[in-house]
Design a protein around this motif. Structure first.
Motif, mmCIF file in Angstrom:
data_model
loop_
_atom_site.group_PDB
_atom_site.id
_atom_site.type_symbol
_atom_site.label_atom_id
_atom_site.label_comp_id
_atom_site.label_asym_id
_atom_site.label_seq_id
_atom_site.Cartn_x
_atom_site.Cartn_y
_atom_site.Cartn_z
ATOM 1 N N VAL A 162 17.508 3.077 -4.412
ATOM 2 C CA VAL A 162 17.323 4.431 -3.852
ATOM 3 C C VAL A 162 17.358 4.382 -2.332
ATOM 4 C CG1 VAL A 162 15.772 6.407 -3.734
ATOM 5 C CG2 VAL A 162 15.985 5.119 -5.868
ATOM 6 N N ILE A 163 16.630 3.454 -1.736
ATOM 7 C CA ILE A 163 16.587 3.371 -0.273
ATOM 8 C C ILE A 163 17.945 2.971 0.288
ATOM 9 C CG2 ILE A 163 15.520 2.140 1.648
ATOM 10 C CD1 ILE A 163 12.967 1.972 0.072
ATOM 11 N N PHE A 164 18.660 2.084 -0.402
ATOM 12 C CA PHE A 164 19.980 1.669 0.080
ATOM 13 C C PHE A 164 20.954 2.848 0.082
ATOM 14 C CE2 PHE A 164 24.169 -0.354 -0.433
ATOM 15 C CZ PHE A 164 24.130 -1.228 0.634
ATOM 16 N N ARG A 165 20.928 3.671 -0.964
ATOM 17 C CA ARG A 165 21.798 4.854 -0.989
ATOM 18 C C ARG A 165 21.410 5.847 0.106
ATOM 19 N NH1 ARG A 165 21.233 4.255 -6.708
ATOM 20 N NH2 ARG A 165 19.605 5.852 -6.701
ATOM 21 N N GLU A 166 20.118 5.932 0.400
ATOM 22 C CA GLU A 166 19.692 6.813 1.488
ATOM 23 C C GLU A 166 20.266 6.348 2.821
ATOM 24 O OE1 GLU A 166 17.884 9.637 1.621
ATOM 25 O OE2 GLU A 166 17.884 9.742 -0.566
ATOM 26 N N GLN A 192 10.673 -1.748 5.831
ATOM 27 C CA GLN A 192 9.468 -2.510 5.507
ATOM 28 C C GLN A 192 9.024 -2.302 4.060
ATOM 29 O OE1 GLN A 192 6.750 -0.992 8.419
ATOM 30 N NE2 GLN A 192 7.533 -2.286 10.073
ATOM 31 N N LEU A 193 9.340 -1.148 3.478
ATOM 32 C CA LEU A 193 8.858 -0.825 2.135
ATOM 33 C C LEU A 193 9.846 -1.158 1.033
ATOM 34 C CD1 LEU A 193 7.207 2.666 2.807
ATOM 35 C CD2 LEU A 193 6.180 0.407 2.960
ATOM 36 N N LEU A 239 0.818 -1.211 0.000
ATOM 37 C CA LEU A 239 0.000 0.000 0.000
ATOM 38 C C LEU A 239 0.847 1.255 0.000
ATOM 39 C CD1 LEU A 239 -2.809 -0.950 2.570
ATOM 40 C CD2 LEU A 239 -2.975 -0.927 0.081
ATOM 41 N N PHE A 240 1.983 1.219 0.716
ATOM 42 C CA PHE A 240 2.786 2.428 0.906
ATOM 43 C C PHE A 240 4.112 2.392 0.146
ATOM 44 C CE2 PHE A 240 0.113 1.936 4.647
ATOM 45 C CZ PHE A 240 -0.434 3.194 4.782
ATOM 46 N N SER A 241 4.498 1.262 -0.417
ATOM 47 C CA SER A 241 5.787 1.193 -1.111
ATOM 48 C C SER A 241 5.879 2.161 -2.292
ATOM 49 C CB SER A 241 6.065 -0.244 -1.556
ATOM 50 O OG SER A 241 5.010 -0.745 -2.355
ATOM 51 N N PRO A 242 4.817 2.443 -3.057
ATOM 52 C CA PRO A 242 4.965 3.453 -4.124
ATOM 53 C C PRO A 242 5.182 4.872 -3.604
ATOM 54 C CG PRO A 242 3.078 2.016 -4.562
ATOM 55 C CD PRO A 242 3.504 1.770 -3.145
ATOM 56 N N HIS A 243 4.917 5.102 -2.324
ATOM 57 C CA HIS A 243 5.022 6.451 -1.753
ATOM 58 C C HIS A 243 6.208 6.560 -0.780
ATOM 59 C CE1 HIS A 243 0.926 6.933 -3.333
ATOM 60 N NE2 HIS A 243 0.621 5.804 -2.728
ATOM 61 N N TYR A 244 7.286 5.802 -1.040
ATOM 62 C CA TYR A 244 8.405 5.780 -0.098
ATOM 63 C C TYR A 244 9.113 7.127 0.004
ATOM 64 C CZ TYR A 244 11.466 5.557 -4.188
ATOM 65 O OH TYR A 244 12.117 5.844 -5.342
ATOM 66 N N VAL A 245 8.949 7.999 -1.004
ATOM 67 C CA VAL A 245 9.634 9.303 -0.961
ATOM 68 C C VAL A 245 9.098 10.172 0.173
ATOM 69 C CG1 VAL A 245 10.239 9.294 -3.389
ATOM 70 C CG2 VAL A 245 8.020 10.183 -2.692
#
Length: 786
Positions: free
Chosen positions: A379-383, A370-371, A342-348
């Motif tokens: 992207v999340i890994f670089r963050e 979780q997302l 539900l929320f993975s497309p809105h990870y930004v």
């Protein structure tokens, strides 16, 4: 002339000054608030003002007292003088007196009882605000002997015409129940009656009283459930929250769980659909608490198909304030655990900012883990890598742990993760290094061994390279837990193909033995274990034997009993391999024919290296079973006030229990349509409906109109009668002839209408032409109604 002008100007200035002083007299509270704390003449002036005959003086004194109360001062000494003004005719004074009495009634119960008659009299005041304030003060006097009076006042106010008074009556019910539990039956009866209230202003307070007095009596909601659902939109904001929670508990306890049929379609009770449709408009509420309450209803009462509706409202709340963002992120974290798609497309929306508070950053990191998926993992890994430079050590530790957790979800990140962690180890920041060591230890135990296809203790080449790098930096690692992890890795993976220890393992033991007395207890335990493992791998090494004898001698006299017990157990375990060394270290004399079991070298290796086969998962979530809406998901600590949702009922109660007369829709007047013609459609009432009874508005003998033409004809007749009275008998005869002509025309029209239904299209056309001629002959002005 000049002197007169100067004198007049002086008088005008003095008059203006007096006027300003008179009108700003009530502003003295703001201009000289510090003077209220003076102890010299403050008491004398206030008492004098309260006993004054001037309402202005009394109002000024009450404002002073309320100001002192707001500053935390105890002004209960003026209770007797204040109570005298409880029946003042000035509304402002009475408001302040009520506030004062409500504040100190519990401290001065005897004096408060003297004014009860005044409060009871105010319950009959014409001003609803006075009635509400009187009831509020009565319920606030926490004296058990006034319980019966309060009950009577609540019953009377519960039936008041003003919804505001009924609201105050509902809020007074919990206070009365706390004062004396013996009034429970009467209070339940009052709540039952007030649940039928149609005013949105008071129904929210009734829900509060219900939850405080009789939360288990959900059977009282049966016949009122549907009406309460329909009132949701009109209730005040904070009342909507309590009402939503009440309806959610009712749904979970009284209705069947939504299910999926054999055809793949969702099946939900119509009353559940009613609650969801009634609560959905509240997603647009300006109150974040209302939105979160609606999210709770949709998540715990709705079928899975409606869960997606909570995403956009929750993302909107993230922009309101930092406090709201923290609570909303806690909700999203719980929801994403069960449905991350539900929320993975809105990870930004969950990326960290430098000005975020620590709890918000920690929740965002957990939420991003979780997302993460194959689409957004880069992207999340670089963050996460960027966040390792955060000035907060706790956030850095969580980011490094998150980097290790990414490999569980996306194994393709293994090589990048190892590169990042080995680079982080070179840092001079102790917290960063220690957490990187802990993550590397977990990776070596799980992913690296599984990828290499080898079992412990056989190390893979990536594991040996990492452990070698850690062993060379043992002096730079000062964190106790990290040092213990490095020493454990050296001892666990120090065997070279299971035959001998690698060359750097004894050097690690030497460095650890130099400061053994100053090490942490967890490090001491791992040093002793490392010494035992190295002796098993190379029992003939004399230098290694002396080093072990030194370590075990220090451990024998250590202050920590865990260290002493570990040393005693391992020395006894290794007696069969090097009896002389460990016998002297344990203080025992070597004797031939020693009793007990002596293990061989292979058995000791099995115990030391393969003692633990399972790897403990370090990611344990203490909020695994948390409920959204609970305080514990925000604070991280369990609370007794957390709401508990009841389990779904298997079959649910009978739907007929929720039926009420209010749900029956009003039947509309059925209308029948006559045959259509070019001139329009005529609406005719159904013949089954009886004509109205003659009365004042329907004079006796008046003919009931069967269609709109007759209705307009009757109006023409009434106009004709008025003109006939003035014109004479000839006009009456002409009117009678016109009425007869209209009746004949009406009969002909009805016969032609019935004929049109049975005839063919060609005959219908002919009839329409004849009808048009008849209309032209009669001169009717109402062609559009045919």
């Amino acid at each position: 002339m000049a002197s007169t002008f100067t004198e007049n100007a002086s008088r005008l200035g003095q008059r203006i000054q007096e006027t300003i002083s008179e009108h700003t007299r009530e502003m003295n509270l703001a201009r000289s608030s510090s003077s209220y704390l003076d102890a010299d003449d403050r008491g004398r002036n206030i008492r004098k003002q309260l006993d004054s005959n001037s309402d202005r003086e009394k109002l000024d004194a009450m404002k002073r007292l309320i100001a002192l109360i707001s500053k935390g001062r105890n002004v209960s000494e003026y209770f007797a003088q204040v109570v005298k003004n409880v029946a003042s005719q000035n509304l402002e004074i009475r408001k302040l007196v009520y506030i004062y009495v409500l504040r100190y009634a519990e401290q001065e119960p005897d004096l408060a009882l003297l004014s009860i008659n005044t409060f009871q009299k105010d319950l009959n005041d014409s001003n609803p605000f006075i009635r509400a304030m009187a009831l509020r003060v009565l319920s606030g006097i926490r004296v058990p002997m006034v319980g019966n009076i309060v009950i009577l006042a609540i019953k009377k106010s519960a039936a008041d015409l003003s919804p505001y008074v009924r609201k105050v009556a509902a809020l007074a019910i919990p206070k009365c129940y706390q004062l004396d539990h013996s009034h429970l039956p009467s209070l339940i009866q009052v709540i039952t009656n007030m649940l039928s209230d149609t005013s949105p202003l008071s129904i929210g307070s009734v829900a509060v009283a219900f939850e405080a007095v009789c939360p288990t009596r959900l059977d009282l909601i049966h016949a009122r459930y549907r009406r309460l659902c329909k009132l949701l939109v009109e209730v005040d904001e904070w009342g909507q929250i309590d009402l939503l929670n009440l309806l959610l508990r009712y749904v979970r306890a009284m209705l069947p769980r939504p299910s999926i049929s054999s055809m793949g379609e969702e099946e939900a009770d119509k009353d559940i659909r009613l609650l969801l449709s009634s609560a959905e408009p509240l997603f647009q509420s300006r109150n974040p608490a209302v939105v979160l309450a609606v999210v709770r209803v949709f998540w715990y009462a709705g079928p899975p198909s409606v869960h997606g509706k909570v995403v956009r409202p929750l993302l909107r709340l993230l922009q309101i304030s930092k406090e709201t963002e923290r609570v909303t992120l806690s909700y999203i974290s719980i929801l994403a655990r069960f449905e991350p798609t539900l929320f993975s497309p809105h990870y930004v929306h969950f990326l960290l900012f430098s000005d975020d508070p620590r709890p918000v950053k920690a929740t965002k990191i957990k939420l991003l883990i979780q997302l993460i998926n194959y689409e957004n993992h880069q992207v999340i890994f670089r963050e996460f890598i960027e966040y390792t430079d955060d000035p907060d050590d706790d956030i850095v530790a969580k980011c490094i742990n998150a980097i290790g957790a990414c490999i569980k979800i996306v194994p393709e990140l293994l090589q990048q993760c190892l590169t990042v962690l080995t680079t982080v180890i070179e840092s001079n920041h102790d917290v960063t290094v220690s957490n990187a060591v802990l993550v590397l230890k977990h990776l070596i135990q799980t992913q690296l061994s599984q990828i290499s296809g080898l079992q412990v203790p056989g190390p893979s080449q990536p594991s040996v390279n990492i452990i070698t790098s850690l062993a060379r930096r043992i002096d730079d690692i000062h964190h106790p837990q990290a040092r213990a992890c490095v020493i454990w890795l050296v001892g666990q993976y120090c065997a070279n193909e299971g035959t001998a220890a690698v060359e750097w393992a004894p050097d690690v033991l030497r460095k650890a033995a130099k400061g053994f007395a100053q090490e942490d207890d967890s490090v001491k335990l791992q040093v002793i274990t490392l010494a035992a493992k190295l002796v098993v791998l190379d029992p003939v090494n004399h230098t290694l034997g002396l080093l072990n004898q030194y370590i075990f001698s220090l451990a024998r006299y250590d202050l920590n009993y865990d260290v002493r017990d570990r040393a005693r157990m391992l020395s006894s375990l290794l007696t069969g391999i090097t009896p002389s060394v460990f016998a002297s270290a344990s203080g025992e004399e070597l004797a031939e024919g020693r009793s007990g079991v002596v293990l061989r070298s292979e058995q000791v290796k099995l115990v030391l290296f393969n003692g633990k086969t399972d790897v403990e998962d370090r990611t344990n979530d203490e909020q695994e079973n948390a409920t959204i809406g609970a305080l514990s998901i925000v604070t991280g600590k369990s609370s007794l006030s957390d709401p508990i949702l009841p389990d779904w009922l298997e079959q649910g109660v009978e739907s007929s229990l929720r039926d009420s007369p209010d749900d029956i829709p009003t039947a509309p007047v059925p209308l029948s349509f006559s045959s259509a013609s070019n001139s329009g459609v005529r609406l005719v009432p159904n013949s089954t409906i009886a004509p109205p009874v003659s009365g004042p508005s329907s004079p006796a003998g008046r003919k009931w109109a069967n269609n709109l033409d007759d209705f307009f004809n009757e109006e023409d007749e009434s106009d004709g009668e008025e003109s006939d009275e003035s014109e004479g008998g000839d006009d009456e005869e002409e009117a009678d002839e016109e009425d007869k002509d209209r009746e004949e025309e009406q009969e002909e029209e009805e016969e032609s209408d019935e004929g049109r239904i049975e005839q063919s299209d060609e005959s219908d056309k002919d009839d329409e032409e004849e009808g048009g001629h008849r209309l032209n002959d009669s001169g009717s002005e109402h062609k559009g109604f045919r």
